[in-house]
Structure formats: C-alpha cells, structure tokens
Design an enzyme around this catalytic site. Structure first.
Site, PDB file in Angstrom:
ATOM      1  N   CYS A  68       5.694   6.675   4.294  1.00  0.00           N
ATOM      2  CA  CYS A  68       4.507   5.864   3.984  1.00  0.00           C
ATOM      3  C   CYS A  68       3.848   6.344   2.686  1.00  0.00           C
ATOM      4  CB  CYS A  68       3.484   5.933   5.121  1.00  0.00           C
ATOM      5  SG  CYS A  68       4.122   5.247   6.661  1.00  0.00           S
TER       6      CYS A  68
ATOM      7  N   HIS B 233       5.004   0.338  -0.325  1.00  0.00           N
ATOM      8  CA  HIS B 233       5.729  -0.547   0.592  1.00  0.00           C
ATOM      9  C   HIS B 233       4.681  -1.565   1.061  1.00  0.00           C
ATOM     10  CE1 HIS B 233       3.842   2.404   3.226  1.00  0.00           C
ATOM     11  NE2 HIS B 233       3.940   1.522   4.208  1.00  0.00           N
TER      12      HIS B 233
ATOM     13  N   ASP C 192      -5.126 -10.588   0.319  1.00  0.00           N
ATOM     14  CA  ASP C 192      -3.807 -11.217   0.436  1.00  0.00           C
ATOM     15  C   ASP C 192      -3.006 -11.112  -0.867  1.00  0.00           C
ATOM     16  OD1 ASP C 192      -1.779 -12.639   1.763  1.00  0.00           O
ATOM     17  OD2 ASP C 192      -2.431 -14.504   0.832  1.00  0.00           O
ATOM     18  N   HIS C 193      -1.753 -10.667  -0.745  1.00  0.00           N
ATOM     19  CA  HIS C 193      -0.845 -10.524  -1.888  1.00  0.00           C
ATOM     20  C   HIS C 193      -1.390  -9.555  -2.933  1.00  0.00           C
ATOM     21  CE1 HIS C 193       1.262 -13.892  -0.059  1.00  0.00           C
ATOM     22  NE2 HIS C 193       2.274 -13.655  -0.848  1.00  0.00           N
TER      23      HIS C 193
ATOM     24  N   HIS D  91       0.840  -1.200   0.000  1.00  0.00           N
ATOM     25  CA  HIS D  91       0.000   0.000   0.000  1.00  0.00           C
ATOM     26  C   HIS D  91       0.880   1.256   0.000  1.00  0.00           C
ATOM     27  CE1 HIS D  91      -0.394   1.171   4.576  1.00  0.00           C
ATOM     28  NE2 HIS D  91       0.832   0.833   4.286  1.00  0.00           N
TER      29      HIS D  91
ATOM     30  N   GLU E 290      -0.606  -3.714  11.970  1.00  0.00           N
ATOM     31  CA  GLU E 290       0.078  -3.326  10.732  1.00  0.00           C
ATOM     32  C   GLU E 290       1.546  -3.739  10.823  1.00  0.00           C
ATOM     33  OE1 GLU E 290      -0.730   0.451   8.176  1.00  0.00           O
ATOM     34  OE2 GLU E 290       0.863   0.965   9.567  1.00  0.00           O
TER      35      GLU E 290
ATOM     36  N   HIS F  50       3.182  -4.744   4.169  1.00  0.00           N
ATOM     37  CA  HIS F  50       3.097  -5.257   5.534  1.00  0.00           C
ATOM     38  C   HIS F  50       2.583  -6.691   5.565  1.00  0.00           C
ATOM     39  CE1 HIS F  50       3.776  -1.295   7.264  1.00  0.00           C
ATOM     40  NE2 HIS F  50       2.851  -0.789   6.486  1.00  0.00           N
TER      41      HIS F  50
END
Lengths: 135, 135, 135, 135, 135, 135
Positions: C34, C40, C80-81, C15, C125, C42
C-alpha cells in the site's frame, strides 16, 4: 480481436401482465398476482452489452460515457418511474413481460449503435428472475 | 460433454487513460477525467473461465486450486497494488483501458492452459462497467 | 420515532499510504504494498446514513434526492478520479487510509445537515474491507 | 426472436470429493481438504436458463412460476439439506464435483422441458467458484 | 474519534443440528431437515469488525493485514472444510447453530485483540440468514 | 449473551408518493417523479432482525423457519404484488415512503414476537436507498 463491453443501469416502473383478448378469469389463471389490475412494480436492473473491435487509438470498443448517456436518454428517461402499461407508447398494446421489455429495449438502442457492433440486453426483473436478448 | 469452470479473483491498481500520439487537449476531450495525469484507480474484479471436457477420474475440467494459483502467480502478483502505466511492462506503450487489460490477461494466461481448453476473461473495472474477451 | 435513511454512492481514486515522518524502510515495513510510491487505487463504495424523525407532511426523514445531490457536490466531485495524496487539500498532510477518509467525509458532510440529524459514514475500500464512523 | 429466461434457486448440501478407485493417499493428493472423509458443505446457488421463442399470447418464453416449481420439485427437494455422497442416488458412484452436479441437474431437468427450448445450468459452489453446462 | 474496521472472510463446513438430550423424534420436530444425521453444509461468510481509536502515526485502527491473518490462523484454518460436529473441539458438545458459531468465533478472537478494541462478529449461514454478536 | 438473528425477504409493489393536503403543484415540487399519479414500483428487499438470548436447548434465539413464515404471513402476503396506495389498509391515508413502510412493518411484526426480543427492520427500496427502524 472483438471484446464485449457492458454497462449496468436501472429504472423503477409499475406494470401489470394481461392479454386484452382474454377474459378476466383467463388472465387471472395465466398471470396470477402479476395480473393485479391496480399494478405492482419492480426495480429493473439493465445490462447493455456491446461487442466489437477495439479502436487502437482509444483502446475502447465504445466510450462507456457515451453508452451510459445513450441508455439514460433512450431507456431510463422513457421508462423510469413510469407505469409501463398506461404511460408508454411501447406497451400500450404489448404485454410488459420481462421478455417483451428486453426486446423493446434492444429495438430502441439498436439504431443508435454502429452496424459493426453486436448488441445484447440483460434485464433483471427481480434479483432472482432475469432475461437475455441478442436480436 | 464440455463444462465451463470459472474462478473469481481481484487486484487493485492505479492507471490513467491517454494516447501519447495526441495533444493534451485531445486526450482531455476523449478520455475526460480518466485522463487525470496524477492517476486514479480501481478494484478490478476478474473472472477467469475455462471450458473443456470433464476428466472422468477427477470429475474436474481443471483443478480450481491450480487455476486459483495460476491467476495469483500470473496476474495478481503482476498487477496488484501497481501503477499500470508506470510499473508494468504490458502497459508501457498500451493504453490500460478495461478492454486492453482483458486482452493482456488473456494473452498472459493462454500459454499456461492446455490447448484443448477454451479461455474467457471477464473484467469488472467498476461494479457497473465490465468487459469480456474470448480470444 | 427515529428512522435511519441511507444512500449509496461511489468514487474511484488513487492513493498511497505513508507517513512522511518515517524512513522509506519503516513505511515499507508498516504499509507494505500500500506504500507503493507510484500509487494504486480503489473503487470506493460510500454509504451515507442519516437518522432523524419522520416529517409527517412528507413521510421523509430527509429527501433522498437532496442527500444524493449533497453527496455528489460535496464528496464525489471532490474525490472522484483524483489522486487523494497529490490532488486533494484534505490528504495533503493526512494519510488516506480508509479510516481517515471516512472521518474526512463525515466532517465535510456534517455542516450541511440539520443538527437534529445523526450522521454515519460507511466506506468500502474493497468488497472485503470497510470502515464505519459516527462522529 | 429467441429470448433466454433465467431463474435463481439454491440448496445447501454436504459432500466430499474422492475416487473410490484410488488409494487414500492419491485422493488426498488430488482433492486435498475437499477429500475430508467427514464431509464439508456448501450453499449451492443455481441458475436455470431456458431459451426459446416468446409466446405472443402470454409474452412469456416460459412461465417463471412453472420454472420455479419445476426446480423445487426436481432439484431442491432432492438435494437440499442432503449429504450428496450418501443420500442421493445420483452421486452414489459419481464424484459430486460442481461440474458433475451441473451435468446431473441438466439431465434431471431436460426431460421436463419442451424440446424446442434450450437449457443451460449455472452452479455456484462458492461465491468465487462456479460452473456452466449447456448439454 | 472511534472508527470500526471490518474484514470479510469465509469458510465451508458441514454440520447438523441436534440436542443429544432429546429423542430422535423431538430433534426431528425442532430442527427439521437441519437435523439430517448425514449432515448438510454451508458457505459461511464471516465479517469481523473491530472498533477503536485511529492511531495517528498509521491512520489505522488496526492493520487489516494483521486482522486478515488473525482470522485465517484462528478461524479459517480451524473450521474450513471441516465437519463442525465431529471434527472440532468447540462443537463436540455444543449445537453448531449460527448463533453458537458466532459466539465461539467471538471467544476465539477476543483474546488476540487489544482490550481497548471492541469486537463484533457477523456470520452469514446463507445469503438470506445471518447473525450478529458483540459479546 | 444476546445475539441478533436476521432473515431476508422481499416483495414487489406499486406506489406513489403524495400528500392529499397539498396541491398537485406542491406534490410535484416535493415528490417529483415519485408523485406520478399512474404509480411506479419497486422490488422491496426486507431484513427482519431479532435480538435476544440464545436458548441453550436449541442454540437458537428464534427458529428461522418460524421467522420466515411469520414474515410471509404478516408482510409478504399483505404487500406482495399489491398497489400500496389503493390496495392496503395501512397506506390508505399514510404516504408509502420507505420510512413509513418500515414503521408499518415493525408495528405489524412487533405483536407476534416475545417481549424479551428486540426488533429491527431494514428495508431496501432500491439497491442504493434503504432505511432502518428499531421502534
């Protein structure tokens, strides 16, 4: 340039510790409350570590999805939510201590891995007790 | 009388796995959802371990504050909150698998450490997947 | 006699934080690293908590397998991913902060749960930053 | 067929780092805030690992209850809730760094273990700093 | 639409528990080994939780970097590597139990936060003991 | 000025889930592998939380050593290394789900605590599943 890759998994099982060659008193003396004939149980946390060369085409030592599926098919499906003493072939005549479970898991996984790869098993019986076996 | 001292650190980054020599289909087949062209990301947990003799004057193998600062300057500032594929020199042409990232981190830190010290890198890509590299 | 049952899950995503109504400078000032336009990522650790009466026939507030599958179908398969900013409907025009992600997850799960059940979302996070939302 | 068994324990203690052969300024320069003459403290997490053959009668390398009691009698009772610098013989003239504490713990436990067993000490000074010693 | 955001931090400190109005014997009886006049210490793990409305411009309840810096300036710099009994104003005449430390931390942070925000302190004295305070 | 103090404990036990009023097929359908008639088991992690006023003489809500001993005498000694279904009075006719175990633990501890104190039970059945009960 060898790298070790590790995958965590887990299974829940019941067991009791005892030696059928011993008297009930001797078993009680050696294994204490772990000898409870009605069983107790654990959340086993398993770490499977594989060491080998990085494949330059993939950047992988081994595909972690393949390792995850191998652990599921070979270990989790066999032991999860089972009574190790009464419902598994492996511990019918072998005491299911953490040490012996680690060796059994090693022996079950070893034939599925390429001979060039090293294998190590880490097994947590509780958050404070664990064992390691490298063959 | 050699002792190993370890320091944990972390960084968050985006990446995708793919091999530019392969077709999109082949990349999809090998890397699955890790091949997502729009990237995904991880909280990388890094453990840097240094093994050496205890200095009898300080009682240290290595000052942990020095090691902490070295990790920050050499690794965290380089990779934290970055896109590994598009924003780092190291992975412009190297697939950023956990294995390759661990080797790159090892190679970045090694020149900063005294030759008498051994170095080991442990890198968690997720809480369930991690890799280790000792050179 | 209300009990809360909780299930942990996780997903990895990329994100960036930014507000399209602001200039690049303002975004940089507010969101710092950010705001990296290359993204980047998480490892999001998710805890879904459901509070209700124990069903006397099952001893369950809710079957954890049902809850596990609901989280997988509704949340993990969606995020996810993925790149939250570019590959999800939910964050096309909503800043994917941990706060907003928690609210979105709550709103996605709420319709699938019986009205008599209370719902709470906890989202890590990073291992050091997390948020909670109860509707 | 050697297996390693490990047991976690912990103790809380106060300490300060300093070298009596150095000036106050030199100590301040080298040890920084760890040199605070009024002491600071830690929750030390200790892992004692013992490697040896599995005893075929018990399935144990070593009885974990015996190891747990040995750690309590030899280490916890000696160091728990103590000021390492002023209230222990071991650190009267030895700087209580994590490295030196690990070596001292090794030397205290080694005579209590069978010679055929290997011993390894892992000591967490904080969740982010730890040391290992194998003799 | 209120969300709670939490940030973890930590500090290491020495302390002893005692009540100056009591005899040494009474202190020993009540506080046991925590009353050691030479002090012992802990790695305190601190979680600061702030509850409030999401700011629609940022998607934040509160900027976590601001919260992180506030904890460092107000709490960590004050207590880290200190002897709480002898080197802090707050515990000169207040027993530094986990309960009292949590209340002191709450009172130190409260004035720095907007009145519309709720504050909660969670403090781990050891991995097995912790306290919570919400004012 | 109420503070909540919490203490972690654990016990290992075997159990199976089933409803004696149902057929074997119905039990299998509802409880799946948790219905295994040969039992499975868990490492139960228990958190007991007590909320009350700080006693100004001690700085304690409740002496954690007293709470630790109470949990040991009342809960651990009763359930540790036991088969919950066959070896405990509490679950002779009550299904030992995590929900029901939490309620039973609450009811066992409640009479031992001062009426001015609030009690909350948190019980982890696995690292990914847990329940909470406040009476």
């Amino acid at each position: 340039m060898k790298v070790t890759v590790s995958r965590k998994a887990h299974f829940n099982a019941a067991h009791r510790l005892f030696n059928p060659a011993w008297s009930a008193d001797k078993n009680e003396e050696v294994f204490g409350k772990c000898n409870n004939p009605e069983f107790h149980g654990h959340n086993y946390e398993l770490i499977v570590s594989v060491k080998g060369e990085i494949d330059s085409r993939t950047g992988y030592v081994m595909d972690m999805k393949v390792l995850k599926d191998l652990i599921k098919d070979t270990i989790e499906d066999r032991f999860d939510h089972k009574n190790l003493n009464t419902q598994t072939e492996e511990f019918k005549s072998l005491n299911p201590t953490a040490e012996n479970i680690a060796v059994v898991i090693f022996d079950l996984l070893r034939p599925h891995l390429n001979e060039t790869l090293d294998l190590k098993i880490t097994l947590y019986e509780t958050p404070r007790n664990y064992v390691e076996y490298e063959g």
